[in-house]
Design an enzyme around this catalytic site. Structure first.
Site, PDB file in Angstrom:
ATOM      1  N   LYS A 271     -92.231  37.210  35.013  1.00  0.00           N
ATOM      2  CA  LYS A 271     -92.303  36.425  33.909  1.00  0.00           C
ATOM      3  C   LYS A 271     -91.919  37.303  32.630  1.00  0.00           C
ATOM      4  O   LYS A 271     -92.516  38.511  32.627  1.00  0.00           O
ATOM      5  CB  LYS A 271     -93.596  35.890  33.333  1.00  0.00           C
ATOM      6  CG  LYS A 271     -94.054  34.471  34.413  1.00  0.00           C
ATOM      7  CD  LYS A 271     -95.200  33.840  34.132  1.00  0.00           C
ATOM      8  CE  LYS A 271     -95.454  32.726  35.115  1.00  0.00           C
ATOM      9  NZ  LYS A 271     -94.399  31.629  34.934  1.00  0.00           N
ATOM     10  N   ARG A 345     -97.360  26.543  44.748  1.00  0.00           N
ATOM     11  CA  ARG A 345     -96.773  25.584  45.912  1.00  0.00           C
ATOM     12  C   ARG A 345     -97.244  26.297  47.154  1.00  0.00           C
ATOM     13  O   ARG A 345     -97.630  25.759  48.056  1.00  0.00           O
ATOM     14  CB  ARG A 345     -95.459  25.075  45.788  1.00  0.00           C
ATOM     15  CG  ARG A 345     -94.462  26.188  46.005  1.00  0.00           C
ATOM     16  CD  ARG A 345     -93.068  25.578  45.426  1.00  0.00           C
ATOM     17  NE  ARG A 345     -93.188  25.567  43.946  1.00  0.00           N
ATOM     18  CZ  ARG A 345     -92.148  25.049  43.142  1.00  0.00           C
ATOM     19  NH1 ARG A 345     -91.030  24.618  43.775  1.00  0.00           N
ATOM     20  NH2 ARG A 345     -92.149  25.342  41.889  1.00  0.00           N
TER      21      ARG A 345
HETATM   22  N1  BES Z   1     -97.840  28.808  36.607  1.00  0.00           N
HETATM   23  C1  BES Z   1     -96.539  28.590  36.447  1.00  0.00           C
HETATM   24  C2  BES Z   1     -96.357  27.235  35.804  1.00  0.00           C
HETATM   25  C3  BES Z   1     -96.662  27.087  34.317  1.00  0.00           C
HETATM   26  C4  BES Z   1     -95.898  27.205  33.171  1.00  0.00           C
HETATM   27  C5  BES Z   1     -98.115  26.612  33.937  1.00  0.00           C
HETATM   28  C6  BES Z   1     -96.311  27.123  32.068  1.00  0.00           C
HETATM   29  C7  BES Z   1     -98.334  26.547  32.857  1.00  0.00           C
HETATM   30  C8  BES Z   1     -97.416  26.848  31.713  1.00  0.00           C
HETATM   31  C9  BES Z   1     -95.936  28.526  37.883  1.00  0.00           C
HETATM   32  O1  BES Z   1     -96.393  29.348  39.009  1.00  0.00           O
HETATM   33  C10 BES Z   1     -94.283  28.982  37.604  1.00  0.00           C
HETATM   34  O2  BES Z   1     -94.099  30.071  37.317  1.00  0.00           O
HETATM   35  N2  BES Z   1     -93.464  27.941  37.991  1.00  0.00           N
HETATM   36  C11 BES Z   1     -92.014  28.127  37.709  1.00  0.00           C
HETATM   37  C12 BES Z   1     -91.399  27.806  39.014  1.00  0.00           C
HETATM   38  C13 BES Z   1     -90.089  28.148  39.186  1.00  0.00           C
HETATM   39  C14 BES Z   1     -89.929  29.373  39.271  1.00  0.00           C
HETATM   40  C15 BES Z   1     -89.187  27.206  40.257  1.00  0.00           C
HETATM   41  C16 BES Z   1     -91.580  27.668  36.587  1.00  0.00           C
HETATM   42  O3  BES Z   1     -92.034  26.470  36.252  1.00  0.00           O
HETATM   43  O4  BES Z   1     -90.957  27.960  35.867  1.00  0.00           O
HETATM   44 ZN    ZN Z   2     -95.462  31.267  38.670  1.00  0.00          ZN
END
Ligand code: BES
Ligand code: ZN
Ligand code: ZN
Length: 495
Positions: A271, A345
């Site tokens: 991230k 997931r």
């Molecule tokens: N934990 C994150 C989602 C999230 C984002 C929670 C903001 C709380 C606040 C999740 O694991 C994630 O990173 N999801 C990605 C998925 C993508 C790579 C398909 C996302 O939402 O960008």
């Molecule tokens: Zn994530």
């Protein structure tokens, strides 16, 4: 902060709170406390008795207290349980800078529509309890006058013992909710998988049965989807199973499954630094599950309930999972991991499969801070609801409304499914189209790991954490899900 239930006003108290309905129609208690004095105070203010109005003033001498708090109650026809709880919360919030320590809430004549006196008063206490939580243990230099001083709240009514009894189950829901909030607020160097295990074990004194599966055990069960996420962490991944048996042996349980990523760095699909620190909240689903189990056990709910938390830390190392890796889940389905940041997931794939396979629950609900897309779609005031079952959907929507943990039902049509077909494995962990509906395709992914069990997925990525103050709390973790699930059980699944 202690909450007491008393039959008559205290002879000596620092603060007295009384209410007024819309257009400053004073409650009986306000009138008998000093109608003329209160009307004079109101006339030189903007207070109109609207729900949300509060006015804190030095108490007139005749009232034998240091402060008087006037609380707007709004239109009588709109007052329901939730409004009573919000009133309790507003009172506590209005007093956060007041030096007074003891408070009488004199609102015994106010009754919520659709309920009785005892439960109406109990909801005031519930709101006050929820709003009193503060995440302040790391503020070692906070000035004393910035710390709330309120230490004793007395709910005055004409049937204190009935109110106290009505409050019992709400206190349990409140305690569960605050546990969830606290665990989410704690940083990831404190709340890691072993700490979550400890927190679960602490519930055994309430009669909750706890089992913990470590990495070896999960390997033998074939949970490679979950294990892949945690493999770069120095903390061992854990699957925690909590059981509350409050109903007959033959009753199929309700099951709650939580995403417990105690920190989500994104893994090798790292991230950006900008908001990575927020990812301490990525165990909000697990927090809601442990909080719900605490609430159900504390109030001795007549239900069999299973709480499962998939606990991992998504980190980077020389042994981290790579984009392109293919893992075999416990279900036997293989998963192409295109993005290591779509890890929730993967954790849930094995946790859901395990739960339905072992417990054959009558319903199964997962909670997860799963996608950033749900924040774009719904913001922080609603969680996304996805389900394969209409009855469960309706029950959840109703309970969410009742406790102000709102849900919005989103589609799961079959055509979304092809978005997650992989050419090299059974399923991929991201959608194919660049601008795909990320929250829906994430839900479709989970659905592949649920058979016929009535199932719902709550995407709480927005709802679990608030950037501004809420009705029942400061900015920060909201405890979203605990009061919702507790209410769902109470209204629909208790014998
Ligand atoms: N934990 C994150 C989602 C999230 C984002 C929670 C903001 C709380 C606040 C999740 O694991 C994630 O990173 N999801 C990605 C998925 C993508 C790579 C398909 C996302 O939402 O960008
Ligand atoms: Zn994530
Ligand atoms: Zn995540």
């Amino acid at each position: 902060m202690d909450i007491l239930f008393v039959d008559s006003p205290s002879s000596s108290v620092d603060i007295i709170a009384v209410g007024a309905f819309k257009d400053n129609d004073l409650t009986e208690e306000a009138k008998s406390l000093g109608q003329a004095a209160i009307e004079r105070i109101i006339s030189s203010s903007h207070f109109k008795g609207r729900g949300g109005d509060v006015l804190l003033v030095p108490a007139p001498e005749s009232m034998n207290a240091s402060h008087l708090l006037l609380v707007g109650l709004g239109d009588k026809k709109d007052i329901d349980e939730l409004a009573m709880a919000k009133t309790g919360a507003r009172i506590v919030n209005a007093l956060k800078r007041c030096p007074g320590k003891t408070l009488d809430i004199r609102m015994g004549s106010v009754k919520a529509n659709g309920t009785d006196h005892a439960l109406s008063m109990a909801h005031i206490a519930h709101g006050a309890h929820l709003r009193s939580y503060r995440f302040d243990q790391y503020l070692t230099k906070e000035a004393a006058e910035k710390k709330p001083q309120l230490s004793e709240v007395r709910i005055v009514s004409n049937d204190a013992s009935a109110v106290e009894q009505a409050y019992g189950p709400l206190r349990a829901a409140g305690e569960g909710s605050l546990l969830a909030r606290h665990l989410v607020n704690e940083p990831a160097n404190v709340v890691n998988p072993p700490r979550m295990v400890e927190e679960a074990k602490a519930l055994s004194k309430l009669g909750v049965k706890i089992e913990v599966l470590g990495e070896r055990k999960m390997q033998s069960l074939g949970m490679n989807a979950l294990l892949g996420v945690g493999r770069a962490s120095d903390h061992e991944s854990q699957l925690v199973i909590m059981q509350w048996n409050g109903a007959g042996k033959e009753d199929a349980p309700v099951a709650f499954v939580g995403k417990g990523v105690t920190f989500d760095s994104g893994g090798l699909s790292l991230k950006p630094a900008g908001a990575m620190e927020e990812m301490k909240m990525d165990m909000g689903g697990a927090g809601a599950v442990i909080g719900t189990m605490k609430a159900l056990a504390m109030r001795k709910a007549k239900v069999n309930a299973i709480g499962v938390m998939g606990l991992v830390e998504n980190m980077v190392s020389g042994d981290a999972q790579r984009p392109g890796d293919i893992v075999k889940s416990m279900s036997g389905q293989t998963i192409e991991v295109l993005n290591t940041d779509a890890e929730g997931r993967l954790v849930l794939a094995d946790a859901l499969w395990y739960t339905q396979d072992r417990f054959k629950p009558q319903i199964m609900i997962d909670l997860a801070t799963l996608t950033g897309a749900i924040l774009i779609c719904l913001g922080t005031d609603y969680a996304g609801l996805f389900s394969n079952n209409d009855e469960l959907t309706q029950n959840l929507l109703k309970s969410g409304k009742a406790v102000d943990e709102k849900l919005w039902h989103l589609p799961t049509d079959a055509f979304y499914d092809k978005e997650i077909d992989s050419v090299v494995a059974d399923v991929r962990n991201t959608h194919k189209t660049r601008m795909g509906p990320g929250s829906i395709t994430a839900a479709k992914f989970l659905e592949r790991f649920v058979n016929k069990t009535p199932w719902a997925h709550l995407d709480i990525a927005g709802a679990a954490y608030a950037s501004k103050q809420q009705a029942f709390g400061d900015a920060g973790a909201t405890g979203y899900g605990v009061r919702l699930l507790d209410r769902l059980v109470k209204d629909h699944y208790e014998s």
